[in-house]
Design a protein around this motif. Sequence first.
Motif: not given
Length: 247
Positions: A44-60
């Motif tokens: 739950g620390g945010g590792k997968t979330t960071l990757m999803r941001a890099v992939l463009g799935e989540l916008a900052p």
Amino acid sequence: MLDQRPLIEARGMAVGYRGGPLVLEDVTLAVARGQRVGILGPNGGGKTTLMRAVLGELAPRRGVLSVRGRCGTVPQTERSRLDYPVSALDVVLMGVIGRGPWWRRPGRADRGEALAVLERVSLAEHARVTFGELSGGQRQRVLVARALLQDADVVLFDEPFTGMDAPSAARLMGLIDLLATEGRAVLVATHDVGQTLAWDAVLCLNGRRVAFGPPADTLTEDVLRATYGHALVRLPSGGTFAVAAHA
Ligand SMILES: Nc1ncnc2c1ncn2[C@@H]1O[C@H](COP(=O)(O)OP(=O)(O)OP(=O)(O)O)[C@@H](O)[C@H]1O
Ligand SMILES: [Mg+2]
């Protein structure tokens, strides 16, 4: 002239899921070609979330993130996807879809290339085997082959070593090195702190960026404590730290 700018740059980035709170804040980093970056953090620390941001799935939601080049991903294993009757070759060929215009279907030349990249990960003889019938380590290598076919500039691995035996892990470490030697940036989420010492940088996440830099300088006791909190234990051998509970 070769573009010397970092492939990935984030400044003060904050990310969250639709309608929810921010789950990752204050992320600043720069990753250049040829760099292998370990991403550490508790569940739950945010590792997968960071990757999803890099992939463009989540916008900052705050700050900036720029990713130059194509991304290839080796996702956290999802057992539910293993039932599809697709062969290893089919999975590699999916890489072609991201490479060309959307209307172009894989052709004979693509199949030849797909077999060639399977050869590079020593799986040519498994081309016709159903993806779900491969071992976890072999599946990871098929996904590495797909990233090679995509000619990805940035390759993201989400906990690829989970459940892998030592020979498979050693082989995957070698492939990660190969991808970096070819000038790609490689990001690897892992629960193994020691493993990251072999790489160029480490990013410690715990809902925010705790630290980022060369592993030997960055992984201090304070940083590990801030990253893992109570999950961190001192090993009886003394001086060394390990993460107590992980997925
Ligand atoms: N699809 C989603 N919708 C809403 N919240 C989510 C979603 N995915 C993850 N989260 C939340 O975002 C936070 C970070 O989760 P994330 O999956 O990035 O952690 P992680 O470091 O990859 O953990 P793990 O080691 O378990 O894989 C968690 O609080 C989680 O509940
Ligand atoms: Mg994850």
